[in-house]
Design a protein around this motif. Structure first.
Motif, short mmCIF file in Angstrom:
data_model
loop_
_atom_site.label_atom_id
_atom_site.label_comp_id
_atom_site.label_asym_id
_atom_site.label_seq_id
_atom_site.Cartn_x
_atom_site.Cartn_y
_atom_site.Cartn_z
N ILE A 60 8.25 66.70 -140.97
CA ILE A 60 7.48 65.47 -140.45
C ILE A 60 6.16 65.90 -140.30
O ILE A 60 5.25 64.96 -140.70
N TRP A 61 5.66 67.09 -140.09
CA TRP A 61 4.15 67.56 -139.93
C TRP A 61 3.67 67.39 -141.47
O TRP A 61 2.47 66.82 -141.38
N GLU A 62 4.17 68.01 -142.19
CA GLU A 62 3.68 67.89 -143.75
C GLU A 62 3.47 66.46 -144.00
O GLU A 62 2.27 66.36 -144.76
N THR A 63 4.27 65.62 -143.68
CA THR A 63 4.01 64.34 -144.34
C THR A 63 2.83 63.55 -143.37
O THR A 63 1.91 63.20 -144.15
N ALA A 64 2.95 63.87 -142.24
CA ALA A 64 1.91 63.35 -141.48
C ALA A 64 0.35 63.94 -141.71
O ALA A 64 -0.60 63.24 -141.95
N GLU A 65 0.44 65.25 -142.20
CA GLU A 65 -0.85 65.88 -142.53
C GLU A 65 -1.25 65.45 -143.89
O GLU A 65 -2.33 65.17 -143.92
N ALA A 66 -0.32 65.28 -144.69
CA ALA A 66 -0.89 64.67 -145.96
C ALA A 66 -1.65 63.25 -145.89
O ALA A 66 -2.56 62.96 -146.61
N ARG A 67 -1.09 62.40 -145.02
CA ARG A 67 -1.51 61.09 -144.82
C ARG A 67 -2.90 61.19 -144.09
O ARG A 67 -3.87 60.51 -144.35
N ILE A 68 -2.90 62.16 -143.05
CA ILE A 68 -4.10 62.06 -142.07
C ILE A 68 -5.25 62.50 -142.82
O ILE A 68 -6.29 62.19 -142.69
N THR A 69 -5.15 63.64 -143.80
CA THR A 69 -6.06 64.31 -144.44
C THR A 69 -6.56 63.35 -145.76
O THR A 69 -7.83 63.62 -146.02
N LYS A 70 -5.78 62.20 -145.81
CA LYS A 70 -6.49 61.20 -146.95
C LYS A 70 -6.85 59.98 -146.16
O LYS A 70 -6.99 58.76 -146.72
N ASN A 71 -7.19 60.18 -144.74
CA ASN A 71 -7.74 59.10 -143.91
C ASN A 71 -6.80 57.89 -143.95
O ASN A 71 -7.34 56.63 -143.73
N ALA A 72 -5.31 58.23 -144.09
CA ALA A 72 -4.55 57.01 -143.88
C ALA A 72 -3.87 57.35 -142.58
O ALA A 72 -3.75 58.60 -142.01
N LEU A 73 -3.29 56.23 -142.19
CA LEU A 73 -2.48 56.18 -140.68
C LEU A 73 -1.20 56.97 -140.90
O LEU A 73 -0.39 56.65 -141.81
#
Length: 496
Positions: A60-73
């Motif tokens: 869950i952390w990895e998936t959230a991190e991947a989106r946040i670092t791309k400026n996605a929600l």
């Protein structure tokens, strides 16, 4: 069965229930990030996916991190398409589990404390893993598994874990960097004269270098018989002799003057090195010490010097042909057990690379990069001695240059300071004319009088200051370099 009991029940089935963890802290931190993505920026330098105990939480952390670092929600809704097929998440109730995480979110101001707790528990689990590995490897009695190499590997694993225990520094504000620079300048100002680094005990060299700076790699090079080892032992003795422990400006205990010295002597034995230092301190020629040929006065002076040196924090390792990895491990151990303020390696070409390379240039490059890494990792100056190539001897002017360094590319590139020891007297002695050439003999004697007892340290590279040369005195009988008395200092008697 609720989500927490499901997670812990699954871990218990895997036989891992005894490992330290806090499922609630992981759930509430993930919930905080899923409800407020700005929380991620506050904790990203503290933890990563590998710090989570539950593998589903790590994904869950990895998936959230991947989106946040791309400026996605990153929210329960936006993460659902990426995780709804995850078998582990299905056991916990599927995508609905993401909504329950968000509903259990903690306040954003508490996120960093929760992240630190999760990290600390992960480090404890890693410690337990290292302990199990050490025990398992020690139980395997094979010809390849030597106990000494296992100890070195265990030390490296523990030190790596200790280093990873702190938060990643990342970017710092210019204000923070300026504060550090002002503190260094203030410390130099308070030392009456301006040393930003550790004093070598040689006044003119200190003025040129500003002392030995932390995290610097200094190369001290020269041809055989120039006095490289003598100068290194003189610096080591001066630093250790001046050692005084106290409270540093940041409030931590440490060396307020002088320092703890680690000396890797790959060429000479510890006994030979100690004899050189005693020769300097007692002012008794080293060859007389080896033979025991001393007068009563000299022997008493020798014993008194030995007593004074007992308290000096100077540690010598004379293991030959040390690999760079073991050298680093032993330096770390010394710093952990006794402290460390300066490290000296005599000499660079005798250190072994970690693995065989296709060329000697690549091997020396690995060694110099390793020494620079040690300087930065342990935050101490590293002084490494180096041999020069024979091409010096073929020139009329015997003063060494950067191009004379053996495998010079890597050494010159990685070093912060490159210094050469040069004694013209050594070469002049070998140019003595025959006794029947009176004019030449007179000129030679005049030249020898001018050069006698003088040495030169040529600074060929310095990142922090100017290049140039420093004149020193040299007493060959005691293998001692010292401050050279200038003519104006001799006349008024003010030289200290």
């Amino acid at each position: 069965m609720n989500e927490i009991s499901r997670v812990e029940g699954r871990q218990a089935e895997d036989g891992a229930a005894a490992l330290p963890h806090n499922i609630e802290a992981e759930q509430q931190l993930l919930g905080a990030i899923l409800t407020d993505n700005d929380v991620y920026d506050r904790v990203a330098n503290l933890i990563s996916a590998r710090h989570f105990y539950d593998p589903v939480h790590a994904r869950i952390w990895e998936t959230a991190e991947a989106r946040i670092t791309k400026n996605a929600l990153a929210s329960p809704v936006t993460l659902k398409p990426f995780l709804e097929a995850d078998e582990g998440l299905k056991e916990l109730g599927g995508p609905a589990y993401l909504l329950r995480l968000a509903s259990a979110a903690i306040a954003s101001f508490a996120a960093r404390d929760y992240a630190q707790m999760i990290r600390d528990l992960a480090i404890r689990r890693s410690l337990m893993g290292i302990g199990r590995d050490i025990s398992a490897r020690a139980a395997e009695v094979t010809a390849e598994s030597e106990p000494q190499s296992q100890i070195v590997e265990a030390e490296q694993a523990l030190y790596k874990l200790a280093e990873s225990g702190g938060a990643v520094r990342g970017f710092r504000s210019f204000l923070s960097a300026v504060k550090d620079a002002v503190q260094v300048a203030n410390a130099a100002y308070m030392r009456d004269g301006g040393l930003a680094g550790l004093s070598t005990g040689l006044v003119d060299m200190d003025k040129k270098l500003g002392g030995l700076h932390r995290s610097d790699l200094l190369i001290l090079a020269g041809r055989p018989s120039m006095g490289k080892t003598s100068l290194a032992t003189n610096i080591a003795f001066n630093v250790a002799k001046a050692y005084r422990r106290g409270t540093l400006p940041d409030g931590s205990p440490g060396a307020v003057d002088g320092g703890v010295v680690g000396f890797f002597s790959l060429e000479m034995s510890a006994e030979q090195l100690a004899a050189r230092i005693l020769s300097e301190a007692a002012e008794v020629p080293s060859e007389q010490i080896r033979r025991g040929d001393m007068t009563g006065v000299e022997f008493r002076r020798f014993v008194e010097a030995a007593k004074q040196l007992e308290a000096c924090p100077l540690y010598i390792d004379d293991t030959p042909a040390l690999p760079i990895g073991q050298l680093a491990a032993r330096a770390r151990r010394l710093k952990r057990e006794h402290g460390l303020d300066v490290l000296i390696v005599d000499y660079l070409q005798l250190v072994r690379p970690g693995s065989a390379k296709d060329s000697r240039v690549n091997e020396v490059s690995e060694i110099t990069q390793g020494l620079k890494a040690i300087a930065k990792e342990l935050d101490v100056p590293v002084v490494a001695l180096s041999q020069l190539s024979r091409q010096v001897e073929s020139r009329e002017d015997k003063r060494p240059q950067l191009s004379d360094l053996r495998e010079s590319g890597s050494i010159e590139q990685d070093a912060d300071v490159v210094m050469f020891v040069f004694r013209e007297e050594y070469y002049a002695e070998r140019e003595k004319p025959s006794d029947d050439k009176l004019d030449e003999m007179a000129k030679w004697q005049e030249r020898m009088e001018r050069l006698h007892g003088r040495a030169e340290v040529i600074i060929g590279k310095q990142r922090h200051g100017p290049i140039g040369s420093v004149d020193l005195s040299f007493e060959g009988r005691f293998t001692r370099f010292g401050n050279l008395v200038k003519p104006w200092q001799q006349s008024d008697g003010n030289f200290v």
